[in-house]
Design a protein around this motif. Sequence first.
Motif, PDB file in Angstrom:
ATOM      1  N   ILE A   7       0.805  -1.229   0.000  1.00 32.72           N
ATOM      2  CA  ILE A   7       0.000   0.000   0.000  1.00 32.72           C
ATOM      3  C   ILE A   7       0.833   1.272   0.000  1.00 32.72           C
ATOM      4  N   GLU A   8       2.113   1.154   0.228  1.00 34.85           N
ATOM      5  CA  GLU A   8       2.958   2.336   0.306  1.00 34.85           C
ATOM      6  C   GLU A   8       2.817   3.194  -0.948  1.00 34.85           C
ATOM      7  N   GLY A   9       2.533   4.476  -0.759  1.00 30.95           N
ATOM      8  CA  GLY A   9       2.420   5.402  -1.879  1.00 30.95           C
ATOM      9  C   GLY A   9       1.078   5.388  -2.582  1.00 30.95           C
ATOM     10  N   SER A  10       0.128   4.591  -2.094  1.00 33.36           N
ATOM     11  CA  SER A  10      -1.185   4.506  -2.744  1.00 33.36           C
ATOM     12  C   SER A  10      -2.018   5.753  -2.454  1.00 33.36           C
ATOM     13  N   ARG A  11      -2.820   6.145  -3.430  1.00 32.67           N
ATOM     14  CA  ARG A  11      -3.763   7.247  -3.225  1.00 32.67           C
ATOM     15  C   ARG A  11      -5.063   6.742  -2.624  1.00 32.67           C
ATOM     16  N   ALA A  12      -5.346   5.465  -2.834  1.00 29.49           N
ATOM     17  CA  ALA A  12      -6.545   4.856  -2.244  1.00 29.49           C
ATOM     18  C   ALA A  12      -6.332   3.349  -2.180  1.00 29.49           C
ATOM     19  N   VAL A  13      -6.998   2.729  -1.219  1.00 25.24           N
ATOM     20  CA  VAL A  13      -6.973   1.275  -1.073  1.00 25.24           C
ATOM     21  C   VAL A  13      -8.417   0.789  -1.019  1.00 25.24           C
TER      22      VAL A  13
END
Length: 234
Positions: free
Chosen positions: A38-44
């Motif tokens: 998830i590192e650097g994700s804008r959304a999960v």
Amino acid sequence: PVGATSRSGVYNEIVPDDALVTPMVCDVTKPNTVTNVIEGSRAVIFAASASKEGGTPSQVDNDGLVNVAKACLAAKVPHLVIVSSGAVTKPDSPVYKFLNLFGNIMAEKIKGEDTIRGLYADSADCAYTVIRPGGLTEDPPRGVEALELNQGDTKSGRISRSDVASLCVEAPLNAKYTSKTTFECYDGDTGKPLQSVGLSNILKQKTSSPEDFVTGRECRGKTWEELFSGLESD
């Protein structure tokens, strides 16, 4: 770019060579695998649920969701979208009673939901959206104008998996309206009270009139922004 995660890291759909989809390994019951993807994700988007090979409802729908939420908060991911279930707060409804036979799954889903609300309560930088679909179908998507959102968990219906996927993608893009919200979703012409929606879905019935059952919290729209604009935050 999109990371499509699974325990195996294998994505079974046919994806064009130029598609911006990367299969990744992630097991929500193992927090270290969540942090890595998830590192650097804008959304999960959390759409995991219990299965024979993937863990019990307690491990996945509750603890697994909490693992993902904690990782998102630590990594300051702006938006977490959670796919839950309609009727999850109504243990006396036929839908809840039936689905809860499968490992107490509805009880574990609402425990997970409630924990997430507490975790995010004091966060000004990170948001969540809980989406509670009605009965899922394999039908083609009908699009935004066919959908109805509701709040209060008293009304449900049927909805295409594809339309649920669109809601998951559009929610973070409309965070002005969806931040820290919980809502039910279904095709507007299938909406029924929870006491009768199970049978209605099995028989694939349609609502004879939009006024058949009205909660007063229905949201409709011709655009995603319009659809989401009537939501109230938790």
